[in-house]
Design a protein around this motif. Structure first.
Motif, mmCIF file in Angstrom:
data_model
loop_
_atom_site.group_PDB
_atom_site.id
_atom_site.type_symbol
_atom_site.label_atom_id
_atom_site.label_comp_id
_atom_site.label_asym_id
_atom_site.label_seq_id
_atom_site.Cartn_x
_atom_site.Cartn_y
_atom_site.Cartn_z
ATOM 1 N N GLY A 61 -8.397 10.416 -4.442
ATOM 2 C CA GLY A 61 -6.992 10.758 -4.536
ATOM 3 C C GLY A 61 -6.173 10.131 -3.417
ATOM 4 O O GLY A 61 -6.687 9.657 -2.417
ATOM 5 N N ILE A 62 -4.872 10.146 -3.619
ATOM 6 C CA ILE A 62 -3.941 9.626 -2.620
ATOM 7 C C ILE A 62 -3.673 10.707 -1.582
ATOM 8 O O ILE A 62 -3.335 11.835 -1.921
ATOM 9 C CB ILE A 62 -2.621 9.185 -3.274
ATOM 10 C CG1 ILE A 62 -2.889 8.115 -4.335
ATOM 11 C CG2 ILE A 62 -1.655 8.655 -2.226
ATOM 12 C CD1 ILE A 62 -3.467 6.847 -3.787
ATOM 13 N N VAL A 63 -3.833 10.340 -0.318
ATOM 14 C CA VAL A 63 -3.548 11.264 0.774
ATOM 15 C C VAL A 63 -2.425 10.680 1.612
ATOM 16 O O VAL A 63 -2.061 9.504 1.496
ATOM 17 C CB VAL A 63 -4.799 11.517 1.647
ATOM 18 C CG1 VAL A 63 -5.892 12.174 0.818
ATOM 19 C CG2 VAL A 63 -5.297 10.220 2.264
ATOM 20 N N PHE A 64 -1.878 11.507 2.492
ATOM 21 C CA PHE A 64 -0.774 11.050 3.333
ATOM 22 C C PHE A 64 -1.237 9.900 4.231
ATOM 23 O O PHE A 64 -2.289 9.978 4.870
ATOM 24 C CB PHE A 64 -0.261 12.203 4.201
ATOM 25 C CG PHE A 64 0.857 11.796 5.125
ATOM 26 C CD1 PHE A 64 2.152 11.668 4.652
ATOM 27 C CD2 PHE A 64 0.609 11.535 6.469
ATOM 28 C CE1 PHE A 64 3.184 11.296 5.499
ATOM 29 C CE2 PHE A 64 1.629 11.163 7.326
ATOM 30 C CZ PHE A 64 2.920 11.040 6.839
ATOM 31 N N GLY A 65 -0.463 8.831 4.257
ATOM 32 C CA GLY A 65 -0.813 7.673 5.076
ATOM 33 C C GLY A 65 -1.730 6.681 4.394
ATOM 34 O O GLY A 65 -2.196 5.733 5.038
ATOM 35 N N SER A 66 -2.017 6.887 3.101
ATOM 36 C CA SER A 66 -2.862 5.931 2.386
ATOM 37 C C SER A 66 -2.186 4.562 2.346
ATOM 38 O O SER A 66 -0.956 4.459 2.308
ATOM 39 C CB SER A 66 -3.137 6.410 0.959
ATOM 40 O OG SER A 66 -3.903 7.599 0.973
ATOM 41 N N LYS A 67 -3.003 3.517 2.343
ATOM 42 C CA LYS A 67 -2.481 2.151 2.395
ATOM 43 C C LYS A 67 -2.891 1.377 1.153
ATOM 44 O O LYS A 67 -3.844 1.723 0.458
ATOM 45 C CB LYS A 67 -2.981 1.432 3.652
ATOM 46 C CG LYS A 67 -2.618 2.127 4.959
ATOM 47 C CD LYS A 67 -3.223 1.399 6.134
ATOM 48 C CE LYS A 67 -2.894 2.094 7.450
ATOM 49 N NZ LYS A 67 -3.490 3.449 7.510
ATOM 50 N N ALA A 68 -2.145 0.310 0.895
ATOM 51 C CA ALA A 68 -2.444 -0.570 -0.234
ATOM 52 C C ALA A 68 -2.107 -2.008 0.141
ATOM 53 O O ALA A 68 -1.263 -2.255 1.012
ATOM 54 C CB ALA A 68 -1.675 -0.148 -1.485
ATOM 55 N N ILE A 69 -2.784 -2.927 -0.509
ATOM 56 C CA ILE A 69 -2.484 -4.349 -0.373
ATOM 57 C C ILE A 69 -1.889 -4.831 -1.689
ATOM 58 O O ILE A 69 -2.478 -4.622 -2.756
ATOM 59 C CB ILE A 69 -3.753 -5.156 -0.046
ATOM 60 C CG1 ILE A 69 -4.300 -4.764 1.320
ATOM 61 C CG2 ILE A 69 -3.467 -6.646 -0.073
ATOM 62 C CD1 ILE A 69 -5.525 -5.561 1.741
ATOM 63 N N VAL A 70 -0.717 -5.444 -1.604
ATOM 64 C CA VAL A 70 -0.077 -5.983 -2.797
ATOM 65 C C VAL A 70 -0.647 -7.379 -3.047
ATOM 66 O O VAL A 70 -0.516 -8.280 -2.221
ATOM 67 C CB VAL A 70 1.450 -6.052 -2.632
ATOM 68 C CG1 VAL A 70 2.100 -6.582 -3.918
ATOM 69 C CG2 VAL A 70 2.001 -4.674 -2.296
ATOM 70 N N ILE A 71 -1.310 -7.539 -4.196
ATOM 71 C CA ILE A 71 -1.988 -8.788 -4.546
ATOM 72 C C ILE A 71 -1.328 -9.398 -5.770
ATOM 73 O O ILE A 71 -0.974 -8.696 -6.717
ATOM 74 C CB ILE A 71 -3.485 -8.539 -4.801
ATOM 75 C CG1 ILE A 71 -4.162 -8.090 -3.495
ATOM 76 C CG2 ILE A 71 -4.168 -9.790 -5.340
ATOM 77 C CD1 ILE A 71 -5.628 -7.791 -3.640
ATOM 78 N N GLU A 72 -1.200 -10.716 -5.737
ATOM 79 C CA GLU A 72 -0.636 -11.449 -6.874
ATOM 80 C C GLU A 72 -1.601 -12.542 -7.289
ATOM 81 O O GLU A 72 -1.960 -13.411 -6.490
ATOM 82 C CB GLU A 72 0.722 -12.052 -6.508
ATOM 83 C CG GLU A 72 1.401 -12.763 -7.671
ATOM 84 C CD GLU A 72 2.827 -13.176 -7.365
ATOM 85 O OE1 GLU A 72 3.473 -13.779 -8.239
ATOM 86 O OE2 GLU A 72 3.299 -12.879 -6.243
#
Length: 255
Positions: free
Chosen positions: A173-184
């Motif tokens: 699940g998503i928690v506070f401060g979770s990060k993501a990388i935007v990929i194209e």
């Protein structure tokens, strides 16, 4: 007057010219260097000229000629050992190489991320940016790896979780401060949820890429290009095009 007296003592002042508004101090270039220093500069110049001549006219296989040249004493570095002279020659040869001859294609820049304490490298050419996850809107009737949509400065970004694809683990699940990388990749834009972002500009020497160790059986090898060491730990290099285009992440169904 004190300044003029001090400068005169070291014989670099040739004279002083007084004008109504200015004072010009005439310098004597011949006194800039002492005789021993001039000899060192001349010795270094002659040594480099001889090195250039030898590089064009001496066969590289004639190593005894090169070593005899290295053994010759120079005023520039008279106490240098043979090993020290070899090191200096190698450095000089490297500096003489033109930039266009250097192989920059053997290096790749990666972003280093973690998923469940496993290190993964992502080709930085496919990374658009790094973002923090805030409000996510779930998407009905989607597979478990589709976490939902996120508003990224007016752009709707779909978030995916690769844990099930790479590690055979259920999505988290998503928690506070979770990060993501935007990929194209080939016009497809998505956000990949990560645990931590360890490095954003890791320079990888492609010659150091090795096969995935057989002892690691928790990683889905078909979506990795190989492995390498990062801070003495094994890091898997992700095949992002294969993951996005052949990993079943794209949902192309009408309900």
């Amino acid at each position: 007057e004190l300044l003029v007296e001090q400068q005169a003592n070291i014989n670099i002042i040739a004279g002083i010219v007084n004008f109504p508004d200015d004072i010009f101090i005439l310098n004597e270039p011949k006194q800039w260097l002492e005789d021993s220093e001039i000899k060192q500069v001349i010795s270094l110049s002659n040594y480099l000229q001889k090195e250039n001549y030898d590089n064009y006219n001496v066969d590289e296989t004639q190593t005894h000629d090169s070593e005899s040249l290295l053994l010759q004493k120079s005023i520039f570095y008279p106490n240098a050992t043979l090993e020290a002279r070899k090191v200096l020659k190698q450095r000089a040869d490297h500096l003489r190489l033109p930039t266009k001859n250097q192989d920059f294609h053997s290096f790749k820049t990666l972003a280093v991320i973690t998923l469940n304490d496993h290190l993964f490298g992502i080709d930085l050419e496919m990374v658009r940016e790094f973002v923090e996850i805030h409000q996510v809107t779930p998407i009905p009737c989607c597979p478990a790896h589709i976490i939902g949509n996120m508003n990224l400065r007016g752009e709707i970004l779909t978030l995916v979780d690769l844990r099930g694809l790479l590690l055979n683990l259920p999505p988290q699940g998503i928690v506070f401060g979770s990060k993501a990388i935007v990929i194209e990749v080939e016009g497809i834009v998505a956000g990949v949820i990560v645990g931590e972002i360890y490095d954003v500009m890791f320079s990888l020497n492609l010659q150091k890429v090795m096969a995935i160790p057989k002892t690691i059986n928790t990683i889905n090898e078909q979506y990795c290009q190989g492995a390498t060491l990062y801070n003495e730990k094994t890091m898997h290099i992700l095949d992002i095009p294969k993951i996005f285009l052949q990993g079943g992440l794209i949902v192309d169904e009408v309900i």
